[in-house]
Design an enzyme around this catalytic site. Structure first.
Site, mmCIF file in Angstrom:
data_model
loop_
_atom_site.group_PDB
_atom_site.id
_atom_site.type_symbol
_atom_site.label_atom_id
_atom_site.label_comp_id
_atom_site.label_asym_id
_atom_site.label_seq_id
_atom_site.Cartn_x
_atom_site.Cartn_y
_atom_site.Cartn_z
ATOM 1 N N ASP A 85 0.853 -1.199 0.000
ATOM 2 C CA ASP A 85 0.000 0.000 0.000
ATOM 3 C C ASP A 85 0.884 1.243 0.000
ATOM 4 O OD1 ASP A 85 -3.207 0.383 1.339
ATOM 5 O OD2 ASP A 85 -1.913 2.109 0.983
ATOM 6 N N GLY A 123 -4.712 4.927 2.820
ATOM 7 C CA GLY A 123 -4.713 3.922 3.879
ATOM 8 C C GLY A 123 -4.013 4.402 5.133
ATOM 9 N N THR A 125 -17.000 -3.257 -8.577
ATOM 10 C CA THR A 125 -17.968 -2.341 -7.984
ATOM 11 C C THR A 125 -19.307 -2.326 -8.719
ATOM 12 O OG1 THR A 125 -18.439 0.047 -7.745
ATOM 13 C CG2 THR A 125 -16.745 -0.542 -9.290
ATOM 14 N N TYR A 183 -14.885 6.401 -12.996
ATOM 15 C CA TYR A 183 -14.573 5.389 -11.969
ATOM 16 C C TYR A 183 -15.077 4.023 -12.417
ATOM 17 C CZ TYR A 183 -15.030 2.670 -7.649
ATOM 18 O OH TYR A 183 -14.983 1.661 -6.711
ATOM 19 N N PHE A 230 -21.179 -3.554 -3.406
ATOM 20 C CA PHE A 230 -22.078 -2.411 -3.440
ATOM 21 C C PHE A 230 -21.532 -1.419 -2.395
ATOM 22 C CE2 PHE A 230 -25.415 -3.248 -6.637
ATOM 23 C CZ PHE A 230 -24.736 -4.291 -7.243
ATOM 24 N N LEU A 241 -20.922 7.859 3.052
ATOM 25 C CA LEU A 241 -22.049 8.419 3.805
ATOM 26 C C LEU A 241 -21.955 8.190 5.319
ATOM 27 C CD1 LEU A 241 -24.816 9.779 3.934
ATOM 28 C CD2 LEU A 241 -25.858 7.545 3.450
ATOM 29 N N ARG A 272 -25.326 15.098 -6.965
ATOM 30 C CA ARG A 272 -23.998 15.145 -7.585
ATOM 31 C C ARG A 272 -24.061 14.452 -8.945
ATOM 32 N NH1 ARG A 272 -20.525 12.288 -2.959
ATOM 33 N NH2 ARG A 272 -22.156 10.792 -3.420
ATOM 34 N N GLY A 320 -23.301 11.793 -11.645
ATOM 35 C CA GLY A 320 -22.818 10.410 -11.550
ATOM 36 C C GLY A 320 -23.487 9.610 -10.465
ATOM 37 N N ASP A 321 -24.503 10.168 -9.793
ATOM 38 C CA ASP A 321 -25.197 9.430 -8.726
ATOM 39 C C ASP A 321 -26.546 8.911 -9.221
ATOM 40 O OD1 ASP A 321 -23.624 9.264 -6.502
ATOM 41 O OD2 ASP A 321 -24.430 11.066 -5.533
#
Ligand code: NAD
Length: 329
Positions: free
Chosen positions: A31, A36, A116, A140, A168, A189, A280, A282-283
């Site tokens: 990493d 991180g 994703t 993304y 998810f 969130l 936003r 892309g949501d």
């Protein structure tokens, strides 16, 4: 198995490292600590390095005698990817190619990839199965899907075994309090919501209140990192060269932003200030997984993903670590 975990000092990678250790495997993290935390993995299990550096990856695989790779390292913010696609292609696509090339250098045959829900189209029918159309609508999502394709093409040509695990919304903290979500630049969130009662933020900004959902806010499928970790273990143990698997990983039920907020208020025991603002780019309004395939094929049995359980574990961790891990150093 001896496993190299790129991004192993991050949130999901750190949870999987702990789970693998508890289940008899021998993981190390590789990493660059850009997102991180040094403190999230034992010091003797961390190699500081960048997936943009194929030679460093190759050396880490060789030194550890790795038999498999879990590839968590990525840039993972949708809004940032829209502003700066160059970085996303460099890290998420070229970085994945470096990981695969370093595996070939060392005869490592097995890879699990953190993919994703963002690889799916926004207007597909819910819940999303592995058969749903993958037509990402943000850089993304595009870079993560490109990485899936790279892995499949390499697997075919070089006889690799692979698992594409499409998470998810990863959420929650270790039930024993050892590992939680802590980034210097937070965009998720639950930690953003809990930052309000911790005194780090004045209020939660809720992006969009007019989606076509039961309360107008976005609906997402939250899946606890412990359940994700179990999916990694099961998939790894089912892999061999020439075998490829793709699984969607969610709880199968959707929770709106306001429902997450209520669960956080329940955990904290008081109201949390918030304001509904513009959506936003892309949501999508709703993203919910069907995870029937991994349940059927591998007996995956998520245990921690009720939303209140997710939020309660997260809150406990944040109360014990009010400043998170305190950054990379
Ligand atoms: N968190 C989620 O809800 C979610 C959902 C779907 C998919 N994913 C995927 O899961 C993976 C892990 O996500 P996360 O939430 O743990 O993210 P994270 O940002 O907490 O962890 C990513 C880790 O990768 C490291 N990293 C980034 N660039 C690197 C580079 N060039 N070289 C080496 N290390 C590098 C970071 O330092 C960090 O430790 C990512 O691939 C992400 O796309 C996450």
């Amino acid at each position: 198995m001896k496993i190299l975990c790129t991004g192993g000092a991050g949130y999901v990678g750190g949870a999987c490292m702990r789970w693998l250790l508890r289940h008899g495997h021998d993981p190390i993290a590789f990493d660059n600590l850009s997102m991180g935390n040094r403190g999230s993995v034992p010091a003797d299990r961390l190699v500081v390095g960048d997936i943009e550096d194929r030679d460093a990856l190759s050396k880490a695989l060789r030194d550890h005698g790795a038999e498999a790779v879990m590839h968590f390292a990525a840039l993972a913010s949708v809004p940032e990817s829209i502003e700066d696609p160059e970085a996303y292609y460099r890290v998420n696509v070229v970085g994945t190619k470096n990981v695969l090339d370093a595996m070939l250098d060392n005869g490592v045959k097995l890879i699990l990839f953190s993919s994703t829900a963002a690889t799916f189209g926004f207007h597909a029918e819910m819940p999303l199965t592995e058969e749903s159309p993958q037509s990402p609508e943000t850089p993304y999502g595009t870079t993560k899907l490109a990485a899936e394709w790279l892995i499949k093409d390499y697997a075919k040509a070089y006889n690799l075994g692979y698992g594409l695990l499409r998470y998810f919304n990863a959420a929650g903290a270790d039930p024993d309090g050892a590992h939680g979500e802590s980034r210097e630049k937070e965009s998720h969130l639950i930690p953003l919501t809990l930052a309000v009662p911790l005194g780090h933020r004045e209020k939660l900004l809720v992006y969009g209140g007019a989606f076509d959902t039961r309360d107008g806010t976005c609906i997402r499928d939250y899946i606890h990192t412990e359940d994700l970790a179990q999916a990694h273990q099961l998939t790894l143990e089912a892999l061999k060269p020439g075998v490829g698997k793709a699984y969607n990983l969610g709880s199968g039920s959707g929770t709106s932003v306001l429902e997450v907020l209520r669960a956080c208020e329940q955990a904290v025991g008081k109201p949390i200030a918030h304001e509904i603002t513009d959506p936003r780019p892309g949501d999508p309004g709703v993203l919910v997984a069907s995870s029937e395939r991994i349940k059927r094929e591998l007996g995956w049995n998520p245990q921690f993903s009720a939303i209140q359980q997710i939020v309660d574990t997260a809150w406990r961790w944040h109360v014990d670590h009010p400043n998170g891990y305190g950054g990379a150093q």
